[in-house]
Write a protein that holds these residues in place. Structure first.
Motif, PDB file in Angstrom:
ATOM      1  N   HIS A  84     -77.879  15.684 -24.064  1.00 52.69           N
ATOM      2  CA  HIS A  84     -76.830  15.387 -22.828  1.00 52.69           C
ATOM      3  C   HIS A  84     -77.126  14.178 -22.071  1.00 52.69           C
ATOM      4  CE1 HIS A  84     -75.910  16.071 -18.554  1.00 52.69           C
ATOM      5  NE2 HIS A  84     -75.068  16.814 -18.893  1.00 52.69           N
ATOM      6  N   ASN A  85     -78.384  13.395 -22.206  1.00 55.34           N
ATOM      7  CA  ASN A  85     -78.591  12.430 -21.657  1.00 55.34           C
ATOM      8  C   ASN A  85     -78.143  11.335 -22.304  1.00 55.34           C
ATOM      9  OD1 ASN A  85     -79.917  13.124 -19.404  1.00 55.34           O
ATOM     10  ND2 ASN A  85     -82.199  12.907 -20.216  1.00 55.34           N
ATOM     11  N   TRP A  86     -77.978  11.464 -23.888  1.00 52.61           N
ATOM     12  CA  TRP A  86     -77.492  10.443 -24.598  1.00 52.61           C
ATOM     13  C   TRP A  86     -75.698  10.316 -24.267  1.00 52.61           C
ATOM     14  CZ3 TRP A  86     -80.546  12.838 -29.594  1.00 52.61           C
ATOM     15  CH2 TRP A  86     -81.870  12.418 -29.339  1.00 52.61           C
TER      16      TRP A  86
ATOM     17  N   GLN B 137     -81.379  18.845 -23.570  1.00 54.96           N
ATOM     18  CA  GLN B 137     -81.578  17.890 -22.371  1.00 54.96           C
ATOM     19  C   GLN B 137     -81.551  16.354 -22.698  1.00 54.96           C
ATOM     20  OE1 GLN B 137     -85.457  18.861 -20.984  1.00 54.96           O
ATOM     21  NE2 GLN B 137     -84.783  20.621 -20.044  1.00 54.96           N
ATOM     22  N   ASP B 138     -82.120  16.145 -24.045  1.00 53.99           N
ATOM     23  CA  ASP B 138     -81.882  14.840 -24.578  1.00 53.99           C
ATOM     24  C   ASP B 138     -80.595  14.538 -24.996  1.00 53.99           C
ATOM     25  OD1 ASP B 138     -84.960  15.281 -24.822  1.00 53.99           O
ATOM     26  OD2 ASP B 138     -84.884  13.258 -25.105  1.00 53.99           O
TER      27      ASP B 138
ATOM     28  N   THR C 211     -73.997  11.701 -21.579  1.00 55.45           N
ATOM     29  CA  THR C 211     -73.687  11.280 -20.497  1.00 55.45           C
ATOM     30  C   THR C 211     -74.067  10.032 -19.839  1.00 55.45           C
ATOM     31  OG1 THR C 211     -75.326  12.583 -19.360  1.00 55.45           O
ATOM     32  CG2 THR C 211     -73.290  13.916 -19.668  1.00 55.45           C
ATOM     33  N   VAL C 212     -75.364   9.689 -20.252  1.00 53.36           N
ATOM     34  CA  VAL C 212     -75.762   8.388 -19.471  1.00 53.36           C
ATOM     35  C   VAL C 212     -75.582   7.306 -20.421  1.00 53.36           C
ATOM     36  CG1 VAL C 212     -77.869   7.411 -18.681  1.00 53.36           C
ATOM     37  CG2 VAL C 212     -77.605   9.793 -18.188  1.00 53.36           C
ATOM     38  N   ASP C 213     -75.889   7.398 -21.701  1.00 51.67           N
ATOM     39  CA  ASP C 213     -75.920   6.168 -22.895  1.00 51.67           C
ATOM     40  C   ASP C 213     -74.358   6.274 -23.309  1.00 51.67           C
ATOM     41  OD1 ASP C 213     -78.648   6.146 -22.336  1.00 51.67           O
ATOM     42  OD2 ASP C 213     -79.211   7.121 -24.378  1.00 51.67           O
ATOM     43  N   GLY C 214     -73.711   7.211 -22.901  1.00 53.18           N
ATOM     44  CA  GLY C 214     -72.360   7.182 -23.367  1.00 53.18           C
ATOM     45  C   GLY C 214     -71.992   7.320 -24.929  1.00 53.18           C
TER      46      GLY C 214
END
Length: 617
Positions: free
Chosen positions: A340-342, A337-338, A344-347
């Motif tokens: 994936h966020n790094w 989950q983390d 998809t969200v943080d690029g």
């Protein structure tokens, strides 16, 4: 290439070197550079090579020899110099591992071996200690059953020529005779190193030739140098007019188990009269991570060589956490989950994230790799690719394939041409332009030949065969000493072929297959030992537990250094995980503790930098 005056030379790529590093880059003295992680030790060697070649301080026909501990480090150092100095000057920069350096000496001068150590023209490299021990078992069962295996292996690789004054030495000599006289001969890399050393010590003209070839000798990751490797260095160069620059960090000494010489820094200074020069800047790590490393340097490793962060960072940058999980399933899901966020969200590019384990990669990260791949984030065990992707012939094949099937990839074409130009050192500039045109025509022809219908398994094999034939197999063998043995060259060609076919079977697209091979957009997973010399935005260390550090009480100093190395790979973020339960290699769930490695947790907490958090999906 036009010579640059020494007074106006500047570091390549506008690289900023601290004053003592710049002085070493421009100097011709013997130095031992001691610096922590991120200080740019390898970059210093690259800059020094550029200075020596570009200013003609190392004049033609002298060359520079750089010896690194790992093959990928040797390759990266060579590439840095080639890109900055061009093919012409970089041909006078040989960047090798100790193993490849010794193998070059043996392959070139094996006819000069003493009669009792003669080997066959082709030989097999033995990679497993057990293969050697099997020879001892066949020779004398009682000896192998009553003698510690480490004692046997140490005795097996003592200096040549051998003595024959004890029963163990007599058995050792018989084993050597059988391994050398086998058809083909069977040699471990340590045996190769001892044979190369024997050639140098018994042939003054060869030793003189070697010393007259290399005016400068660089030694990278010097803290990991073994006694056998150091013996070879001394035999080749000690007492010569060559200048030596060794770089290393005793806080990252994690190869004692593999024979690293514990007193190597002191021995080098004593033997060469080198000056010990400390570097203090940490260019890699964000300030809070540097502060953590400094705390561990003092309170965990009992040293005082502290680092200073680069001014490129904001003072508050950098983070380190310990995440505590109930079980590996919670660990795997939360990490996904983390990450994936790094991404998809943080690029953040997946290649800028590294997952590390102490050992037993499949046990600690095998299921995690599968889970990531099944859910859309690519990850892989990088160890099986590290050697292949630093082999010159493999890099050539991959980039020529890119140039053929990806019309926009001009960088790949340039790398392929660089390889070809290194095969044709006799060509003048105008002839190299013609070679570039010949390469372009070859690429267009192959593209046309295989564009009409989808590639097949046989088609991929045929393209690779044509690529090797275009370069010239004999010319490749003549230009790269590591490929003089046809079996070695064929093995690497086959490895690339098999991986591409496997990837193409899955992807049905040759560009995707090539991307998979080089690990594009893929999280690398590796052991701490494999990560030496590498750096990533984010490092996730799986298993800060007694179970992973099961040798901690027997080799506390080395395991502390391993922990330090894992932390120091990160530029901005480090996550250590602890799971209250962990599967062993047999699939049985075991409770985990930190009783043995409690000091690691204590010092992380005391640093004031680290957050220890209970995590759940």
């Amino acid at each position: 290439m036009r010579r640059i005056e020494p007074g106006i030379w500047q570091p390549a790529d506008d690289m900023q070197l601290e004053p003592s590093a710049l002085e070493i880059a421009k100097g011709s003295e013997n130095n031992l550079v001691v610096a922590g992680p991120g200080a740019g030790k390898t970059e210093l060697l690259a800059q020094k090579a550029c200075y020596l070649l570009q200013t003609n301080t190392c004049p033609f026909p002298y060359k520079i020899l750089a010896i690194s501990f790992k093959r990928d480090a040797a390759y990266n150092l060579k590439e840095r110099v080639r890109l900055r100095c061009g093919d012409e000057l970089s041909r006078r920069f040989d960047s090798l591992t100790f193993d490849s350096f010794a193998k070059q000496i043996l392959d070139r001068f094996k006819q000069a071996l003493l009669n009792e150590y003669k080997i066959s023209s082709e030989y097999d490299v033995v990679l497993r200690d057990q293969t050697i021990l099997d020879y001892y078992r066949l020779e004398d069962t009682d000896y192998i059953n009553t003698t510690n295996r480490d004692i046997i292996l140490t005795l097996h690789c003592t200096q040549l020529p051998h003595n024959n004054t004890s029963p163990g030495e007599s058995i050792r000599n018989e084993v050597w005779t059988k391994m050398l006289s086998a058809d083909p001969s069977k040699l471990s890399f340590k045996m190769i190193m001892r044979l190369a050393e024997l050639i140098i010590n018994t042939n003054p003209k060869i030793k003189q030739y070697l010393q007259q070839t290399y005016q400068y000798v660089f030694l990278d990751e010097f803290q990991d140098t073994t006694g056998i490797q150091y013996d070879l260095f001394k035999s080749c160069f000690l007492g010569s007019d060559s200048f030596y620059t060794a770089v290393g960090d005793d806080k990252q000494r994690i190869m004692l188990w593999a024979g690293a010489q514990n007193t190597i820094f002191e021995d080098f200074i004593s033997d060469t009269g080198a000056t010990r020069v400390p570097l203090t800047m940490n260019f890699r790590c964000a300030p809070r991570l540097v502060a953590l490393l400094n705390h561990l340097t003092e309170h965990l490793l009992a040293k005082t060589d502290f680092a200073t962060p680069s001014h490129k960072w904001h003072p508050d940058q950098g983070e380190c956490s310990v995440w505590i999980f109930e079980n590996p399933k919670d660990e795997m899901q939360t990490l996904f989950q983390d990450v994936h966020n790094w991404v998809t969200v943080d690029g953040l590019n997946p290649k800028d994230i590294c997952i590390l384990v102490k050992q037993q990669l499949s046990t600690y990260a095998g299921s995690l790799i599968d889970y990531f791949n099944q859910n859309g984030i690519k990850a892989r065990d990088e160890s099986k690719f590290q050697d292949m992707l630093t082999q010159e012939v493999c890099v050539f094949i991959i980039n020529t394939m890119y140039a053929i099937f990806d019309l926009k990839n001009s960088a790949a074409r340039q790398i392929a041409f660089g390889f070809l130009s290194n095969l044709h050192t006799e060509l003048e500039d105008h002839q190299l332009l013609k070679l570039e045109s010949v390469l372009s025509r070859f690429i267009k022809k192959i593209r046309k030949d295989y564009s009409a219908s989808p590639l097949t398994k046989d088609g991929i094999k045929a393209v690779i065969t044509e690529i090797i034939a275009f370069a010239g197999k004999d010319r490749i063998k003549a230009s790269f000493s590591g490929y003089k043995n046809s079996a070695v060259l064929d093995l690497y060609i086959k490895e690339v072929e098999n991986e591409l076919i496997n990837n193409y079977t899955t992807s049905k697209d040759i560009i995707s297959a090539l991307d998979m091979l080089i690990g594009k957009d893929t999280i690398p997973v590796m052991t701490i030992h494999k990560s030496k010399g590498l750096e990533y935005h984010t490092v996730i260390f799986i298993g800060l537990e007694d179970g992973a550090f099961w040798t901690f009480q027997q080799q506390e100093d080395e395991d502390k250094c391993a922990f330090f190395v894992a932390l120091s790979r990160a530029k901005e973020r480090v996550v250590f995980t602890f799971s209250k339960q962990r599967e062993d290699k047999y699939g049985r769930m075991r409770n985990q503790s930190i009783n043995n490695i409690e000091i690691l947790f204590q010092e992380l907490e005391k640093s004031g930098v680290v957050n220890i958090i209970e995590r759940r999906p």
